[in-house]
Design an enzyme around this catalytic site. Structure first.
Site, PDB file in Angstrom:
ATOM      1  N   ARG A  71      -8.659  -4.273 -13.703  1.00  0.00           N
ATOM      2  CA  ARG A  71      -7.276  -4.746 -13.842  1.00  0.00           C
ATOM      3  C   ARG A  71      -6.634  -4.370 -12.518  1.00  0.00           C
ATOM      4  O   ARG A  71      -6.885  -3.292 -11.997  1.00  0.00           O
ATOM      5  CB  ARG A  71      -6.580  -4.067 -15.013  1.00  0.00           C
ATOM      6  CG  ARG A  71      -7.323  -4.202 -16.344  1.00  0.00           C
ATOM      7  CD  ARG A  71      -6.448  -3.768 -17.512  1.00  0.00           C
ATOM      8  NE  ARG A  71      -7.228  -3.393 -18.680  1.00  0.00           N
ATOM      9  CZ  ARG A  71      -7.694  -4.229 -19.603  1.00  0.00           C
ATOM     10  NH1 ARG A  71      -7.444  -5.521 -19.481  1.00  0.00           N
ATOM     11  NH2 ARG A  71      -8.370  -3.800 -20.642  1.00  0.00           N
ATOM     12  N   ASP A 102      -6.118 -14.030 -20.992  1.00  0.00           N
ATOM     13  CA  ASP A 102      -4.972 -14.819 -20.517  1.00  0.00           C
ATOM     14  C   ASP A 102      -4.252 -14.158 -19.337  1.00  0.00           C
ATOM     15  O   ASP A 102      -3.645 -14.862 -18.521  1.00  0.00           O
ATOM     16  CB  ASP A 102      -4.008 -15.158 -21.655  1.00  0.00           C
ATOM     17  CG  ASP A 102      -3.578 -13.942 -22.451  1.00  0.00           C
ATOM     18  OD1 ASP A 102      -4.157 -12.853 -22.247  1.00  0.00           O
ATOM     19  OD2 ASP A 102      -2.662 -14.082 -23.278  1.00  0.00           O
ATOM     20  N   THR A 125     -12.942 -12.265 -24.379  1.00  0.00           N
ATOM     21  CA  THR A 125     -12.304 -11.017 -24.814  1.00  0.00           C
ATOM     22  C   THR A 125     -12.735 -10.720 -26.235  1.00  0.00           C
ATOM     23  O   THR A 125     -12.849 -11.646 -27.057  1.00  0.00           O
ATOM     24  CB  THR A 125     -10.766 -11.082 -24.750  1.00  0.00           C
ATOM     25  OG1 THR A 125     -10.219  -9.948 -25.447  1.00  0.00           O
ATOM     26  CG2 THR A 125     -10.177 -12.339 -25.363  1.00  0.00           C
ATOM     27  N   ASP A 127     -10.938  -9.419 -28.307  1.00  0.00           N
ATOM     28  CA  ASP A 127      -9.752  -9.523 -29.171  1.00  0.00           C
ATOM     29  C   ASP A 127      -9.621 -10.891 -29.851  1.00  0.00           C
ATOM     30  O   ASP A 127      -8.946 -11.027 -30.856  1.00  0.00           O
ATOM     31  CB  ASP A 127      -8.469  -9.268 -28.361  1.00  0.00           C
ATOM     32  CG  ASP A 127      -8.450  -7.886 -27.731  1.00  0.00           C
ATOM     33  OD1 ASP A 127      -9.272  -7.043 -28.126  1.00  0.00           O
ATOM     34  OD2 ASP A 127      -7.621  -7.659 -26.829  1.00  0.00           O
ATOM     35  N   ARG A 171      -5.544  -5.225 -29.397  1.00  0.00           N
ATOM     36  CA  ARG A 171      -4.147  -5.287 -28.907  1.00  0.00           C
ATOM     37  C   ARG A 171      -3.217  -5.702 -30.042  1.00  0.00           C
ATOM     38  O   ARG A 171      -3.344  -5.172 -31.124  1.00  0.00           O
ATOM     39  CB  ARG A 171      -4.030  -6.269 -27.726  1.00  0.00           C
ATOM     40  CG  ARG A 171      -4.744  -5.769 -26.485  1.00  0.00           C
ATOM     41  CD  ARG A 171      -4.336  -6.611 -25.284  1.00  0.00           C
ATOM     42  NE  ARG A 171      -5.179  -6.342 -24.150  1.00  0.00           N
ATOM     43  CZ  ARG A 171      -4.993  -5.360 -23.263  1.00  0.00           C
ATOM     44  NH1 ARG A 171      -3.951  -4.570 -23.385  1.00  0.00           N
ATOM     45  NH2 ARG A 171      -5.819  -5.169 -22.275  1.00  0.00           N
TER      46      ARG A 171
HETATM   47  N1  LIG Z   1       1.731 -12.924 -13.520  1.00  0.00           N
HETATM   48  C1  LIG Z   1       0.694 -12.374 -12.850  1.00  0.00           C
HETATM   49  N2  LIG Z   1       0.664 -12.424 -11.488  1.00  0.00           N
HETATM   50  C2  LIG Z   1      -0.366 -11.888 -10.821  1.00  0.00           C
HETATM   51  N3  LIG Z   1      -1.408 -11.257 -11.407  1.00  0.00           N
HETATM   52  C3  LIG Z   1      -1.418 -11.178 -12.737  1.00  0.00           C
HETATM   53  C4  LIG Z   1      -0.382 -11.726 -13.532  1.00  0.00           C
HETATM   54  N4  LIG Z   1      -0.685 -11.496 -14.831  1.00  0.00           N
HETATM   55  C5  LIG Z   1      -1.863 -10.830 -14.841  1.00  0.00           C
HETATM   56  N5  LIG Z   1      -2.298 -10.620 -13.597  1.00  0.00           N
HETATM   57  C6  LIG Z   1      -3.546  -9.934 -13.179  1.00  0.00           C
HETATM   58  O1  LIG Z   1      -4.586 -10.200 -14.126  1.00  0.00           O
HETATM   59  C7  LIG Z   1      -5.244  -8.965 -14.439  1.00  0.00           C
HETATM   60  C8  LIG Z   1      -5.952  -9.070 -15.741  1.00  0.00           C
HETATM   61  O2  LIG Z   1      -5.016  -9.196 -16.791  1.00  0.00           O
HETATM   62  P1  LIG Z   1      -5.186  -8.325 -18.135  1.00  0.00           P
HETATM   63  O3  LIG Z   1      -4.053  -8.706 -19.027  1.00  0.00           O
HETATM   64  O4  LIG Z   1      -5.375  -6.900 -17.775  1.00  0.00           O
HETATM   65  O5  LIG Z   1      -6.587  -8.773 -18.712  1.00  0.00           O
HETATM   66  P2  LIG Z   1      -7.070 -10.087 -19.465  1.00  0.00           P
HETATM   67  O6  LIG Z   1      -7.475 -11.078 -18.453  1.00  0.00           O
HETATM   68  O7  LIG Z   1      -8.225  -9.560 -20.262  1.00  0.00           O
HETATM   69  O8  LIG Z   1      -5.921 -10.572 -20.337  1.00  0.00           O
HETATM   70  C9  LIG Z   1      -4.142  -7.936 -14.318  1.00  0.00           C
HETATM   71  O9  LIG Z   1      -4.653  -6.643 -14.115  1.00  0.00           O
HETATM   72  C10 LIG Z   1      -3.389  -8.427 -13.092  1.00  0.00           C
HETATM   73  O10 LIG Z   1      -4.027  -8.009 -11.914  1.00  0.00           O
HETATM   74  O1  LIG Z   2     -10.158  -0.656 -21.679  1.00  0.00           O
HETATM   75  P1  LIG Z   2      -8.692  -0.335 -21.702  1.00  0.00           P
HETATM   76  O2  LIG Z   2      -8.032  -0.574 -20.384  1.00  0.00           O
HETATM   77  O3  LIG Z   2      -8.467   1.022 -22.273  1.00  0.00           O
HETATM   78  O4  LIG Z   2      -8.000  -1.363 -22.665  1.00  0.00           O
HETATM   79  C1  LIG Z   2      -8.155  -1.374 -24.051  1.00  0.00           C
HETATM   80  C2  LIG Z   2      -7.824  -2.751 -24.530  1.00  0.00           C
HETATM   81  O5  LIG Z   2      -8.806  -3.664 -24.035  1.00  0.00           O
HETATM   82  C3  LIG Z   2      -9.353  -4.421 -25.112  1.00  0.00           C
HETATM   83  O6  LIG Z   2     -10.566  -3.791 -25.525  1.00  0.00           O
HETATM   84  C4  LIG Z   2      -9.689  -5.817 -24.640  1.00  0.00           C
HETATM   85  O7  LIG Z   2      -8.521  -6.436 -24.151  1.00  0.00           O
HETATM   86  P2  LIG Z   2      -8.551  -7.589 -23.034  1.00  0.00           P
HETATM   87  O8  LIG Z   2      -9.778  -8.390 -23.274  1.00  0.00           O
HETATM   88  O9  LIG Z   2      -7.271  -8.352 -23.248  1.00  0.00           O
HETATM   89  O10 LIG Z   2      -8.574  -6.920 -21.710  1.00  0.00           O
HETATM   90  C5  LIG Z   2      -8.294  -4.296 -26.207  1.00  0.00           C
HETATM   91  O11 LIG Z   2      -8.800  -4.538 -27.515  1.00  0.00           O
HETATM   92  C6  LIG Z   2      -7.807  -2.898 -26.025  1.00  0.00           C
HETATM   93  O12 LIG Z   2      -6.519  -2.687 -26.551  1.00  0.00           O
END
Ligand SMILES: Nc1ncnc2c1ncn2[C@@H]1O[C@H](COP(=O)(O)OP(=O)(O)O)[C@@H](O)[C@H]1O
Ligand SMILES: O=P(O)(O)OC[C@H]1O[C@](O)(COP(=O)(O)O)[C@@H](O)[C@@H]1O
Length: 318
Positions: A71, A102, A125, A127, A171
């Site tokens: 992340r 997303d 994911t 989730d 989540r």
């Molecule tokens: N609006 C945004 N602008 C730029 N980077 C973003 C934005 N939203 C998310 N990101 C990037 O995408 C990464 C992954 O999003 P995250 O929600 O942690 O995981 P996932 O893809 O599993 O939903 C974030 O750590 C961030 O670096």
């Molecule tokens: O691994 P981390 O950063 O502790 O995050 C935990 C979160 O990641 C997940 O395992 C997966 O979430 P994403 O796929 O949205 O990143 C969630 O179920 C949980 O809340």
């Protein structure tokens, strides 16, 4: 054509099979596959390397992601996104496939608007909480891991006549807890999408305990924030010796199921077939078919669990 792929956000089983499919199918098309290591962080730092058959040999059965995930705080800043773009240009990479959630799609959509880098997002994911797709890669494996763990907990719960509260990840989404409750025969299911009626629960479970029920299994989604409340209810209102088990990150690991392996190939094949100019879409899987949905539609809607599953789950909330 040079195509890059990276894994981003929470890892999930199915990422490695998808990477294998990506390399194999890209090379078959006569294109050049590139790995971006360490997700968006690696894109910023230029951790990019051409991928080969050797890279993906013997990875199909492995959970997690061999190219690592992250992340990234830095990706929110234009300065770092520009650096990421320069890295892609350096390698002449024209298009990207992103395996993530997303959040990662949102990040790439911002990137597309700024630099015009076309990409396809594949929903991955545990989730299963992404709008526009019935299925996210990795959820099947996670559900099977949880099923195995719940079966184990049932063994000890029944041996001691105890109540267990098992907290799942997810989540804000209750999908993992709901499907696990249904398929593991839990007595109680608590998810953010359903209200719990503790008065009715007490009435039902007291009756069942009086007529011979030996133990109680409650599955609670982390997003409901009710784990302790449910444990207190079982202890104080039902008088049961109660234990809490938070499953945590064990749910994210494990070798991918057959279904996740197969779906990984199908998702990748569809993404590569459709990776045209100006694409900035997610590959969704709805009603047993793959299709493309603009990222802006994905991120502006909330995923809803289907009514049939919710109906089954409601029986365990009262
Ligand atoms: N609006 C945004 N602008 C730029 N980077 C973003 C934005 N939203 C998310 N990101 C990037 O995408 C990464 C992954 O999003 P995250 O929600 O942690 O995981 P996932 O893809 O599993 O939903 C974030 O750590 C961030 O670096
Ligand atoms: O691994 P981390 O950063 O502790 O995050 C935990 C979160 O990641 C997940 O395992 C997966 O979430 P994403 O796929 O949205 O990143 C969630 O179920 C949980 O809340």
């Amino acid at each position: 054509m040079r195509i890059g792929i990276f894994t981003s956000g929470g890892d999930a089983a199915g990422m490695n099979p998808a990477l294998k499919a990506f390399v194999e199918l890209t090379l078959e098309k006569g294109w050049e596959p590139f790995f971006v290591y360490n997700g968006l962080e690696g894109l910023i730092d230029g951790k990019i390397r051409k991928a080969s058959y050797q890279d993906v040999a013997g990875i199909l059965h492995k959970g997690g992601t061999i190219i690592k995930s992250s992340r990234s705080k830095r990706f929110y800043d234009y300065e770092y996104r520009k650096r990421a773009y320069d890295n892609l240009k350096k390698h002449d990479i024209e298009k990207i496939i992103v395996l993530g959630g997303d959040g990662s799609f949102r990040a790439m959509d911002v990137f597309f608007e700024e630099f015009g880098v076309s990409f396809a997002g594949i929903p991955v994911t545990i989730d299963n909480d992404i709008y526009g797709t019935d299925y996210c890669l990795g959820v099947d494996t996670a559900l099977n891991v949880i099923r195995m763990l719940l079966d184990n907990i049932r063994d000890t719960a029944s041996s001691f006549g105890r109540a267990f509260v098992v907290e799942t990840m997810g989540r804000e989404c209750g999908y993992l807890a709901l499907v696990s409750s249904i398929t593991s025969g839990a007595e109680i299911c608590v998810i953010p999408e359903l209200d719990v009626d503790f008065v009715s629960l007490k009435r039902r479970l007291s009756k069942e305990l009086a007529s011979g029920r030996g133990y109680v299994l409650a599955v609670v989604a982390e997003g409901s924030n009710k784990t302790q409340q449910v444990a207190d209810f079982l202890k104080n209102d039902l008088g049961m010796e109660t234990r809490i088990t938070t499953l945590g990150h064990v749910q994210r690991g494990g070798n991918p199921t057959v279904f996740d392996r197969l779906m990984a190939y199908k998702f990748i094949e569809f993404a590569l077939e459709n990776l045209r100019e100006n694409i900035h879409h997610m590959v969704g899987f709805k009603d047993e078919k793959f299709y493309l949905l603009p990222i802006k539609d994905v991120v502006s809607h909330k995923y809803k669990i289907n009514d049939f599953l919710l109906k089954l789950g409601r029986r365990m909330t009262r």
